[in-house]
Scaffold this active site. Structure first.
Site, PDB file in Angstrom:
ATOM      1  N   SER A 443       0.829  -1.200   0.000  1.00 36.45           N
ATOM      2  CA  SER A 443       0.000   0.000   0.000  1.00 36.45           C
ATOM      3  C   SER A 443       0.868   1.256   0.000  1.00 36.45           C
ATOM      4  O   SER A 443       1.681   1.436  -0.907  1.00 36.45           O
ATOM      5  CB  SER A 443      -0.952  -0.041   1.208  1.00 36.45           C
ATOM      6  OG  SER A 443      -1.888   0.998   1.164  1.00 36.45           O
ATOM      7  N   ASP A 495      -8.887  -4.448  -6.373  1.00 39.26           N
ATOM      8  CA  ASP A 495      -8.286  -3.552  -5.377  1.00 39.26           C
ATOM      9  C   ASP A 495      -8.338  -2.108  -5.861  1.00 39.26           C
ATOM     10  O   ASP A 495      -7.873  -1.772  -6.950  1.00 39.26           O
ATOM     11  CB  ASP A 495      -6.843  -3.988  -5.138  1.00 39.26           C
ATOM     12  CG  ASP A 495      -6.177  -3.206  -4.007  1.00 39.26           C
ATOM     13  OD1 ASP A 495      -6.788  -2.246  -3.490  1.00 39.26           O
ATOM     14  OD2 ASP A 495      -5.043  -3.553  -3.662  1.00 39.26           O
TER      15      ASP A 495
END
Length: 669
Positions: A443, A495
């Site tokens: 991330s 995602d």
């Protein structure tokens, strides 16, 4: 639709938002009215006690007042059901009904106060009647308090900036008055958003970096939201419609360059090797999160396993590792990576705005020095994420136009200074000089790891980076092309983070505006169908829009009505790329991209045993649009990514002798 105008100002609620709260209030009011009526009819003969006449009068007036309120709320619900999001004409009487409903709160408050006073005086009468009056007073004040809270929530601090008679459509920006109005609205919006961010992050420090992050975040939000007149429920309805439209189209249309341009002649063996590396190094990226992720992944035993270290003072084992704020983290890191104490060079959980935690370890299995950067875990990290302006990146390479995400670039510079200036990398390579450098992260940590690898490339030519679920809005086009030689990104399913950038958010806003402008159903039906569709699935064939799964090339009048003014970042044409403001140019994800894509329809379960995934190299343009779905958030979670990686690697290992089976083929993107 545009927010309602009441008392000369705009509110963050639309006239079609009152169906569900109105139905709930109706249910409460009707049950309340029936209860009071039954109480009066059953006990009116027992009200000959002192004060009984007052109680009898109180209940009669209350029944009449409740009947009037029920009738008014019923009218509000019926009117709120009419029209569509962009056709508020059938609801033009809503403001008058709301004025009547708000006026009825005055006698209700007076009557609730009188009831409280009479009960406080201790009127001696039938106990059941007394309890009923107490319940009535309590319910009255609860409804009044909830109404006041709702008013505070839907209050728009910028609602008084626009004149009540101002046109709702986009205004020409070439006039001096319009430019002055736009500048004033932008300044006011930035100030309001900065105040909101400061309140939400009141526990964060007040250093220079934090103040800069507050300003950057406020400017991002004001830039994104200042040119539309949408209320939160409009966005929710738009997302529900987009999800159904997306599923109706079977698969999102990929740009033609996905077919005509290939990232390179990567073979099956290369994909297998990189996938195995991703599976291995994901353990380090997860370990960088420390004990919270470990306990989350092991809810029944995790706390017991690492709990002892939380209360234990520093030992000689800890002295082997340079670092700060280890607390409960070290034990979870050891268990996640499977390494020994002596394999760690440095562990830091120092966390501030633009300053991320990281660890440095010796990985003897892969003969590498691993630098793992932690992803988003705190308010400080969120502020780093939201500092989304672009800034130049000074690299010792021949690449031109080196730009990167400001917040992540600052965080990567911090880790770079710690590694180089504090001699951490020198210490690691003095122990294992033949090892190569590998930088990993998930991330936010993936973005910082990619930029860190770019910064270290000149001094460590063999550096490799594995970025798990990195943000899309990270690198300029030239840096993206340059990073393909030594950075591999891994993306799971739908995602949202690898598809998230200012440009893609503007595209999402355009799509929301378009789909609700073409909507031919009332908002409450859209939201009900959307909830049902998300929870239980169904067929998206009966779309409540006129798009039929596609886009229109010309804007409708309703689409114009949702704009406060012409936005320089807004494009009505669905064919041309969205133009971003200079501060937010188009940015791209790092390196080559491995995409783990679930086969068949995806449900709401994050990682069901029956789920199967295909693995292939993907082009960055496949992530140029945000996909809506129940897994858009869960696919980003590191524990879900680790489970899927475990399944995929084990399946590919088992099927190494049968490459024709699903999930083992490589699609060239």
């Amino acid at each position: 639709m545009p927010g309602m105008v009441l008392f000369g100002r705009r509110w963050a609620i639309a006239s079609d938002d009152l169906v569900f709260p109105g139905v709930f209030e109706l249910l409460v009011r009707v049950l309340w009215w029936v209860g009071i009526l039954m109480l009066y009819l059953m006990h009116r003969g027992k009200l000959d006690c002192p004060g009984g006449v007052l109680l009898s009068s109180y209940m009669i007036v209350l029944l009449v007042l409740l009947a009037v309120i029920i009738g008014t709320v019923s009218a509000i619900v019926c009117v709120s059901m009419k029209g569509t999001i962009c056709n508020p004409g059938p609801r033009k009487s809503m403001s008058k009904l709301l004025y009547v409903r708000l006026a009825l709160f005055l006698p209700e408050m007076v009557w609730a106060s009188l009831g409280a006073a009479w009960i406080a005086d201790g009127i001696q009468c039938n106990r059941t009647v007394g309890n009923g009056i107490i319940a009535t007073v309590v319910v009255s004040w609860l409804i009044i308090a909830s109404t006041m809270l709702t008013i505070l929530i839907v209050f728009d601090p910028l609602g008084g900036k626009a004149a009540p008679g101002a046109p709702l459509g986009p205004q020409p920006l070439d006039s001096r008055e319009s430019n002055q109005l736009l500048s004033g609205l932008k300044t006011a919006a930035t100030s309001v958003w900065e105040t909101r961010v400061r309140l939400l992050c009141c526990c964060v420090g007040r250093d220079d970096h934090t103040r800069v992050a507050f300003s950057s975040t406020a400017e991002l939000f004001s830039t994104y939201f200042s040119d539309t007149d949408l209320v939160p429920s409009d966005i929710a309805a738009g997302l529900a419609l987009l999800h159904q439209q997306q599923d109706h189209a079977r698969s999102p249309p990929e740009p033609t360059e996905v077919v005509t341009h290939s990232p390179g002649p990567f073979q099956e063996a290369d994909l297998d090797a990189e996938l195995e590396n991703c599976h291995h190094y994901m353990q380090f990226a997860a370990a960088a999160y420390g004990w919270p992720l470990y306990v989350y992944r092991n809810p029944f035993t995790g706390l017991c396993r690492v709990g002892g270290d939380c209360c234990r003072r520093s030992t000689t084992d800890y002295d082997l590792v340079g670092g700060d704020q280890l607390n409960c983290h070290f034990s979870s890191i050891l268990r996640t990576t499977g390494l020994q104490h002596r394999d760690f060079i440095h562990i830091s959980f120092h966390d501030k705005v633009y300053e991320l935690p990281f660890l440095v370890a010796l990985d003897h299995r892969k003969e590498s020095v691993v630098v793992a950067v932690r992803g988003t875990m705190s308010l400080q990290d969120i502020l780093t994420d939201l500092s989304a302006e672009s800034e130049p990146l000074d690299l010792e390479c021949e690449v031109q136009d080196c730009w990167a995400h400001k917040g992540i670039s600052q965080a990567a510079r911090y880790v770079y200074r710690r590694l180089v200036n504090d001699g951490i990398l020198s210490q690691a390579f003095s122990i294992a000089p033949e090892y190569r450098l590998v930088v990993v992260g998930h991330s936010l940590g993936a973005g910082a790891a990619a930029l860190l690898a770019l910064m270290l490339k000149s001094s460590h030519p063999q550096v490799r980076c594995y970025a798990f679920s990195p943000p899309r809005g990270l690198l300029s086009k030239s840096l993206y092309e340059y990073s393909k030689t030594f950075i591999v990104s891994l993306v799971l399913g739908k995602d949202v983070i690898p598809r998230l950038s200012v440009t893609n958010l503007e595209d999402l806003k355009r799509r929301i505006l378009r789909v609700i402008a073409h909507c031919n159903k009332p908002k409450y039906k859209i939201l009900l169908r959307g909830c049902w569709y998300e929870l239980f699935g169904g067929s998206p064939e009966d779309l409540p829009t006129d798009l039929d799964g596609g886009d229109l090339t010309q804007p409708l009048l309703g689409e114009h009505s949702l704009l406060v003014h012409g936005s320089p970042a807004y494009s009505f044409s669905s064919e041309s790329p969205l133009e971003s403001p200079t501060k937010y140019p188009p940015l791209y994800p790092p390196g080559r991209i491995i995409h783990l894509e679930e086969e068949g329809a995806s449900g709401s379960c994050s990682c069901s045993p029956a789920a199967r995934y295909t693995v292939r190299w993907a082009h960055e343009s496949e992530f140029s649009r945000i996909l809506i779905g129940p897994k858009m958030l869960t696919d980003h979670m590191p524990d879900v990514l680790m489970r899927v990686l475990d399944h995929v690697v084990s399946d590919r290992t088992a099927c190494v002798s049968c490459p024709a089976q699903g999930g083992s083929s490589v699609d060239q993107a």
